[in-house]
Write a protein that holds these residues in place. Sequence first.
Motif, PDB file in Angstrom:
ATOM      1  N   ASP A 390       0.836  -1.196   0.000  1.00 15.32           N
ATOM      2  CA  ASP A 390       0.000   0.000   0.000  1.00 15.32           C
ATOM      3  C   ASP A 390       0.874   1.251   0.000  1.00 15.32           C
ATOM      4  N   ILE A 391       0.545   2.219  -0.864  1.00 15.00           N
ATOM      5  CA  ILE A 391       1.385   3.400  -1.018  1.00 15.00           C
ATOM      6  C   ILE A 391       1.397   4.254   0.242  1.00 15.00           C
ATOM      7  N   GLU A 392       0.233   4.461   0.868  1.00 16.81           N
ATOM      8  CA  GLU A 392       0.195   5.279   2.083  1.00 16.81           C
ATOM      9  C   GLU A 392       0.973   4.623   3.220  1.00 16.81           C
ATOM     10  N   ALA A 393       0.833   3.323   3.390  1.00 18.29           N
ATOM     11  CA  ALA A 393       1.581   2.622   4.429  1.00 18.29           C
ATOM     12  C   ALA A 393       3.086   2.747   4.183  1.00 18.29           C
ATOM     13  N   GLY A 394       3.500   2.609   2.934  1.00 22.29           N
ATOM     14  CA  GLY A 394       4.906   2.759   2.602  1.00 22.29           C
ATOM     15  C   GLY A 394       5.424   4.149   2.879  1.00 22.29           C
ATOM     16  N   ARG A 395       4.609   5.159   2.577  1.00 20.86           N
ATOM     17  CA  ARG A 395       5.012   6.540   2.848  1.00 20.86           C
ATOM     18  C   ARG A 395       5.182   6.759   4.353  1.00 20.86           C
ATOM     19  N   ASN A 396       4.263   6.216   5.156  1.00 19.54           N
ATOM     20  CA  ASN A 396       4.373   6.344   6.612  1.00 19.54           C
ATOM     21  C   ASN A 396       5.645   5.688   7.125  1.00 19.54           C
ATOM     22  N   PHE A 397       5.938   4.519   6.568  1.00 15.84           N
ATOM     23  CA  PHE A 397       7.119   3.789   7.024  1.00 15.84           C
ATOM     24  C   PHE A 397       8.409   4.531   6.684  1.00 15.84           C
ATOM     25  N   MET A 398       8.503   5.069   5.484  1.00 17.26           N
ATOM     26  CA  MET A 398       9.743   5.717   5.058  1.00 17.26           C
ATOM     27  C   MET A 398      10.090   6.909   5.941  1.00 17.26           C
ATOM     28  N   THR A 399       9.078   7.690   6.330  1.00 14.25           N
ATOM     29  CA  THR A 399       9.341   8.850   7.186  1.00 14.25           C
ATOM     30  C   THR A 399       9.888   8.408   8.535  1.00 14.25           C
ATOM     31  N   GLU A 400       9.216   7.450   9.148  1.00 21.70           N
ATOM     32  CA  GLU A 400       9.645   7.006  10.473  1.00 21.70           C
ATOM     33  C   GLU A 400      11.009   6.325  10.417  1.00 21.70           C
ATOM     34  N   TRP A 401      11.227   5.504   9.402  1.00 16.39           N
ATOM     35  CA  TRP A 401      12.510   4.815   9.264  1.00 16.39           C
ATOM     36  C   TRP A 401      13.650   5.819   9.104  1.00 16.39           C
ATOM     37  N   SER A 402      13.455   6.847   8.314  1.00 21.39           N
ATOM     38  CA  SER A 402      14.519   7.837   8.115  1.00 21.39           C
ATOM     39  C   SER A 402      14.844   8.555   9.424  1.00 21.39           C
ATOM     40  N   GLU A 403      13.820   8.846  10.237  1.00 23.09           N
ATOM     41  CA  GLU A 403      14.070   9.480  11.533  1.00 23.09           C
ATOM     42  C   GLU A 403      14.901   8.577  12.443  1.00 23.09           C
ATOM     43  N   LEU A 404      14.655   7.281  12.397  1.00 20.72           N
ATOM     44  CA  LEU A 404      15.397   6.347  13.236  1.00 20.72           C
ATOM     45  C   LEU A 404      16.845   6.197  12.775  1.00 20.72           C
ATOM     46  N   VAL A 405      17.066   6.116  11.481  1.00 17.28           N
ATOM     47  CA  VAL A 405      18.428   5.991  10.968  1.00 17.28           C
ATOM     48  C   VAL A 405      19.250   7.218  11.351  1.00 17.28           C
ATOM     49  N   ILE A 406      18.669   8.404  11.188  1.00 18.25           N
ATOM     50  CA  ILE A 406      19.377   9.637  11.551  1.00 18.25           C
ATOM     51  C   ILE A 406      19.664   9.657  13.055  1.00 18.25           C
ATOM     52  N   ARG A 407      18.706   9.225  13.858  1.00 15.42           N
ATOM     53  CA  ARG A 407      18.899   9.247  15.308  1.00 15.42           C
ATOM     54  C   ARG A 407      20.020   8.318  15.748  1.00 15.42           C
ATOM     55  N   ASP A 408      20.116   7.128  15.125  1.00 10.80           N
ATOM     56  CA  ASP A 408      20.968   6.063  15.667  1.00 10.80           C
ATOM     57  C   ASP A 408      22.247   5.805  14.885  1.00 10.80           C
TER      58      ASP A 408
END
Length: 624
Positions: A390-408
Amino acid sequence: MKKQILLLTLVLLGVNLAAPVLSAVPRPEYPRPQFERAGWVNLNGTWDYIFDPVGSGIERGYEKAISFEGKIMVPFCPESKLSGVGYTDFIPHMWYHRVLDIPAGWQSKDIVLNFGAVYNNAEIYLDGKFVMRHFGGSSSFSVDLTPFVEAGKQHHLVVYVSSDVRSTKQGAGKQCLHYASRACNYTRTTGIWQTVWLEAVDPQGLASVQVVADIDQNQLVVRPRFRRESGCKLQVEVRDGAKTVAKTNVIASNNAIAVLPLRNPKLWTPESPFLYDVIYRLIDPAGNVLDEVKSYAGLRKVHIEGNKVFLNNRPYYQRLVLDQGFYPDGIWTAPSDEALRRDIELGKEAGFNGARLHQKAFEERYHYWADKLGYLTWGETACWGLDMNDIEAGRNFMTEWSELVIRDRNHPSIVIWTPMNEQFWPDKINYPRLLADIYDLTKQLDPTRPVNDASGAVHVKTDIWTIHCYEQDPALLKKKIYHDGEFYKHLYWPQVPVYNLGCNGLRDNVNYIFPEYDGKMPFLVDEFGGIKWAADQQQQMDNNNEQSWGYGDAPRTLDAFYARLEGQVKAVLDHHAQVWGYCYTQLTDVEQEQNGIYYYDRTPKFDMTRIRAIFSRTPDPVEK
């Protein structure tokens, strides 16, 4: 039914259903050890709350509240015992309130409110005014309160939480999408589940740093980012204990890069996890220190050559354990900092040199202890529950994943990124596109680590090839993993659109072929084992999704358990020329899943000397 109605009524009225809550401020330690300031206030402790079952709180003016009737102990989720609430049904909406006392000495500072994590969506209000909204239940976020508060004054903070964990649009991880826990899915987490704190920051202060350890040139490379660029300078000092081993100044610009050569550098490894202390100081033209941040860095390198993973330019075999980060009393939240440390010590005592952190984004203090104690980890987050087609689910995931990679990304203990897990039902357009985009995004944010695009099952674009195999018979496990030049292949079921068109269906015209392993990258078995062992022999013989669950037929005796475990580990090690590492399931039992090396309360099940002897075996000559 009457009992359920009474239970909900008591919770809505703020009657605590769980055990007595902690009296002191829980989790008092600074939550972000790699970016620590002296001027901060821990906001953990007793907050007001109210559930909002149908989401009508805005219409009832909850954002303007100066109190709610219920009491909850932050940072523990309302499902947990430690929160003092203990309500485990689905919670679609809830509200938090507390009074903020802004220290009088914080004039001329920016006032920043930090949340370790809030599941899943959070809206922040101050004195009834909307401040910001954050999406995603695993990543950290900060709120600039400066325009809304005044030093020396009190203000009312309200946090509105919404979560639709069954929507397929937000990551649930191992939170059960059924009412009750079952099989390998467990009690849910809603709302605030990590530390909340206030911080005073100079308006021109440091916003973040990216640190790259370059062991080939014997240097640390620091890329800073500032809240506002200025004519100040940033001083970066690297220390080995009390001794300064490198220091440099750069202009306080987002274009600046600080390079710090290190003579005779000490490398970070699990066997010798040396950490340099790092101090960042923002200094104005008059020589005044406007902002000071304490940090640390580990000098290490991870890369791939052929079918092996290298650590510090040497082949390094990873003996990992699956760690899901659940706690009997805190659910997703560790009851104490010591509990985080102890989980890592338990893994090391069992013979593992690291953990695959599974279907949960672990808090920063866990990574701090992994850095400090020398424990390799794979960074993952909660992706189960999302429809990755699902495109919306993927968009939600990409934002959160990028925040985690930057944090850690500055933690030396994290050696591989694993954004997804077990995607068995991909479509042939959106899923391949999403996974390739996530791989590329991760590499742009952090090019220094390998990416395992989807642990087990369907790979699209990846640096390592991983499989999951829970075959319980050691001989069959060995044969399934690799035999006569053939590697294990997961079954998967590509999805095509389904329409109710009678007997006049559409042809699948989507031409896409998922890649197969070609032998040109590392191959790892990053899930196997899961051998069930329960103290209750009746449970041991009865595999039940709701009460006592494990993979396959459970062994009937301890001797049979040890024989199976030793045989399975040997089956993987025997293939070390083809298979470069493993992850055993799992560190502890979690609720009804009873296949841990330890019980859910972290007490040992087995003779740990014998367990350590099994998991500490390493193919010769690596790690020497």
